[in-house]
Design a protein around this motif. Structure first.
Motif, PDB file in Angstrom:
ATOM      1  N   LYS A  64       0.842  -1.193   0.000  1.00 38.97           N
ATOM      2  CA  LYS A  64       0.000   0.000   0.000  1.00 38.97           C
ATOM      3  C   LYS A  64       0.883   1.251   0.000  1.00 38.97           C
ATOM      4  N   ASN A  65       0.451   2.257  -0.738  1.00 42.82           N
ATOM      5  CA  ASN A  65       1.179   3.521  -0.780  1.00 42.82           C
ATOM      6  C   ASN A  65       0.370   4.592  -0.062  1.00 42.82           C
ATOM      7  N   PHE A  66       1.066   5.386   0.752  1.00 39.91           N
ATOM      8  CA  PHE A  66       0.432   6.421   1.566  1.00 39.91           C
ATOM      9  C   PHE A  66       1.056   7.768   1.253  1.00 39.91           C
ATOM     10  N   LEU A  67       0.217   8.789   1.147  1.00 42.00           N
ATOM     11  CA  LEU A  67       0.692  10.155   0.938  1.00 42.00           C
ATOM     12  C   LEU A  67       0.446  10.960   2.204  1.00 42.00           C
ATOM     13  N   ILE A  68       1.508  11.552   2.747  1.00 44.31           N
ATOM     14  CA  ILE A  68       1.393  12.367   3.961  1.00 44.31           C
ATOM     15  C   ILE A  68       1.873  13.780   3.652  1.00 44.31           C
ATOM     16  N   PRO A  69       0.963  14.725   3.418  1.00 49.49           N
ATOM     17  CA  PRO A  69       1.372  16.122   3.306  1.00 49.49           C
ATOM     18  C   PRO A  69       1.919  16.590   4.647  1.00 49.49           C
ATOM     19  N   GLN A  87      -1.451   0.605   9.145  1.00 50.19           N
ATOM     20  CA  GLN A  87      -2.447   0.293   8.131  1.00 50.19           C
ATOM     21  C   GLN A  87      -1.907  -0.681   7.091  1.00 50.19           C
ATOM     22  N   ALA A  88      -0.608  -0.623   6.842  1.00 55.78           N
ATOM     23  CA  ALA A  88      -0.001  -1.506   5.841  1.00 55.78           C
ATOM     24  C   ALA A  88       0.012  -2.948   6.307  1.00 55.78           C
ATOM     25  N   LYS A  89      -0.042  -3.144   7.634  1.00 55.52           N
ATOM     26  CA  LYS A  89       0.037  -4.482   8.216  1.00 55.52           C
ATOM     27  C   LYS A  89       1.333  -5.141   7.753  1.00 55.52           C
ATOM     28  N   GLU A 146       4.863   1.980   0.853  1.00 53.57           N
ATOM     29  CA  GLU A 146       5.733   3.094   0.491  1.00 53.57           C
ATOM     30  C   GLU A 146       5.045   4.362   0.982  1.00 53.57           C
ATOM     31  N   ILE A 147       5.746   5.129   1.777  1.00 55.68           N
ATOM     32  CA  ILE A 147       5.205   6.355   2.356  1.00 55.68           C
ATOM     33  C   ILE A 147       5.843   7.545   1.664  1.00 55.68           C
ATOM     34  N   ILE A 148       5.011   8.423   1.123  1.00 58.31           N
ATOM     35  CA  ILE A 148       5.497   9.623   0.453  1.00 58.31           C
ATOM     36  C   ILE A 148       5.219  10.821   1.352  1.00 58.31           C
ATOM     37  N   LEU A 149       6.264  11.432   1.875  1.00 57.99           N
ATOM     38  CA  LEU A 149       6.130  12.682   2.627  1.00 57.99           C
ATOM     39  C   LEU A 149       6.185  13.823   1.618  1.00 57.99           C
ATOM     40  N   HIS A 204      -2.389  14.001 -10.478  1.00 58.20           N
ATOM     41  CA  HIS A 204      -1.277  13.285 -11.111  1.00 58.20           C
ATOM     42  C   HIS A 204      -0.377  12.649 -10.045  1.00 58.20           C
ATOM     43  N   ILE A 205      -0.144  13.369  -8.951  1.00 63.24           N
ATOM     44  CA  ILE A 205       0.681  12.832  -7.860  1.00 63.24           C
ATOM     45  C   ILE A 205       0.018  11.594  -7.257  1.00 63.24           C
ATOM     46  N   ILE A 206      -1.295  11.675  -7.027  1.00 63.90           N
ATOM     47  CA  ILE A 206      -2.039  10.531  -6.494  1.00 63.90           C
ATOM     48  C   ILE A 206      -1.906   9.323  -7.423  1.00 63.90           C
ATOM     49  N   ASP A 207      -2.038   9.581  -8.734  1.00 61.78           N
ATOM     50  CA  ASP A 207      -2.002   8.491  -9.713  1.00 61.78           C
ATOM     51  C   ASP A 207      -0.598   7.912  -9.875  1.00 61.78           C
ATOM     52  N   VAL A 208       0.400   8.777  -9.985  1.00 58.22           N
ATOM     53  CA  VAL A 208       1.776   8.325 -10.228  1.00 58.22           C
ATOM     54  C   VAL A 208       2.283   7.477  -9.070  1.00 58.22           C
ATOM     55  N   PHE A 209       1.998   7.904  -7.846  1.00 60.93           N
ATOM     56  CA  PHE A 209       2.456   7.159  -6.675  1.00 60.93           C
ATOM     57  C   PHE A 209       1.477   6.049  -6.264  1.00 60.93           C
ATOM     58  N   ALA A 210       0.377   5.911  -7.012  1.00 63.34           N
ATOM     59  CA  ALA A 210      -0.640   4.884  -6.723  1.00 63.34           C
ATOM     60  C   ALA A 210      -1.055   4.931  -5.251  1.00 63.34           C
ATOM     61  N   VAL A 211      -1.429   6.121  -4.788  1.00 61.80           N
ATOM     62  CA  VAL A 211      -1.748   6.343  -3.376  1.00 61.80           C
ATOM     63  C   VAL A 211      -3.086   5.700  -3.021  1.00 61.80           C
ATOM     64  N   LYS A 212      -3.094   4.923  -1.942  1.00 59.34           N
ATOM     65  CA  LYS A 212      -4.314   4.271  -1.468  1.00 59.34           C
ATOM     66  C   LYS A 212      -4.966   5.028  -0.314  1.00 59.34           C
ATOM     67  N   LEU A 213      -4.178   5.857   0.372  1.00 56.84           N
ATOM     68  CA  LEU A 213      -4.716   6.601   1.518  1.00 56.84           C
ATOM     69  C   LEU A 213      -3.890   7.866   1.721  1.00 56.84           C
ATOM     70  N   VAL A 214      -4.580   8.996   1.844  1.00 59.31           N
ATOM     71  CA  VAL A 214      -3.933  10.259   2.216  1.00 59.31           C
ATOM     72  C   VAL A 214      -4.090  10.420   3.722  1.00 59.31           C
ATOM     73  N   ILE A 215      -2.991  10.677   4.415  1.00 58.94           N
ATOM     74  CA  ILE A 215      -3.037  10.868   5.870  1.00 58.94           C
ATOM     75  C   ILE A 215      -2.705  12.330   6.164  1.00 58.94           C
ATOM     76  N   LEU A 216      -3.647  13.024   6.783  1.00 54.05           N
ATOM     77  CA  LEU A 216      -3.469  14.445   7.082  1.00 54.05           C
ATOM     78  C   LEU A 216      -3.221  14.640   8.580  1.00 54.05           C
TER      79      LEU A 216
END
Length: 240
Positions: A2-7, A24-26, A31-34, A95-107
């Motif tokens: 799972k890929n996660f995006l954390i602004p 969440q990845a268990k 892959e976590i994208i800061l 595009h960022i969501i799609d390129v990194f194949a993000v499954k969950l945004v964590i704010l």
């Protein structure tokens, strides 16, 4: 995986966001994208543009980043990446969501409280994406979330069973109680909410959302996780 995006602006609660992503990845790995966003420099000179883009981190930010990297280094099958984004728009964010194949945004809560326009803009852009969003609360970090209170939006025409099925397919949360949307009358509902949260040991709120027009207001209205201090999982209605 799972890929996660954390602004982030690399405040301390970024560490909590990374811990939440790992949880969440268990065992599947992640892959976590800061993502750190900045306004694009307003200049026609390429040399001036490059100079303004070279912004270093403060000592406290360096500590937060190194702590996050340390956690990932000691977590099997997990990777971390720092993405610096200069300038932002709806197509760029999608595009960022799609390129990194993000499954969950964590704010993180601190990010939502940032006053710079570009950070506020990102939060609103995230709400218009179909990707689920986990709004972290102000409470101390919990290892995992289990019991959820579903905030039912009468206009959404969504059945709680459909939402629970989506949670079963993508997360490990169970809806143990539900309530009507109390956004316009929070003071009246507050005592009942506190009672339900305590009675059922609720540690997560679940809501659905629709895309909205981007607006910047001088006085920002508090949302649910700011009012109650609990994390909120926000699902785009077409997905749920």
């Amino acid at each position: 995986m799972k890929n996660f995006l954390i602004p982030t602006t690399l405040k301390d609660d970024t560490i909590c966001a990374v811990k939440s992503a790992i949880s969440q990845a268990k065992s599947s790995g992640c892959e976590i994208i800061l993502m750190m966003v900045s306004d694009a420099p307003d200049t026609f000179s390429s040399s001036a543009y490059l100079r303004e883009m070279r912004t270093g981190l403060t000592a406290s930010q360096e500590i937060v980043l190194e702590t996050c990297r340390y956690m990932i280094d000691h977590t099997p099958n997990c990777k971390i990446k720092v993405h610096n984004q200069y300038g932002l728009s709806s197509p760029i964010f999608k595009h960022i969501i799609d390129v990194f194949a993000v499954k969950l945004v964590i704010l993180p809560m601190s990010y939502k409280q940032e006053t710079k326009r570009i950070h506020q803009y990102l939060v609103q852009l995230a709400g218009n994406q179909k990707c689920p969003i986990l709004h972290l609360g102000s409470e101390q970090y919990r290892e995992d979330f289990n019991k959820a209170l579903y905030i039912e939006n009468a206009r959404a025409n969504m059945h709680v069973k459909d939402v629970q099925q989506f949670l079963n397919d993508n997360f490990s949360f169970e809806i143990v109680s539900q309530t009507a949307n109390f956004d316009d009358n929070y003071e009246k509902f507050a005592p009942y909410l506190s009672e339900a949260i305590s009675k059922y040991d609720i540690d997560l709120l679940v809501e659905t959302r629709k895309g909205e027009k981007i607006k910047f207001k001088k006085t920002k209205k508090k949302d649910m996780n700011e009012r109650l201090g609990l994390p909120v999982l926000s699902l785009y209605e077409e997905m749920a």
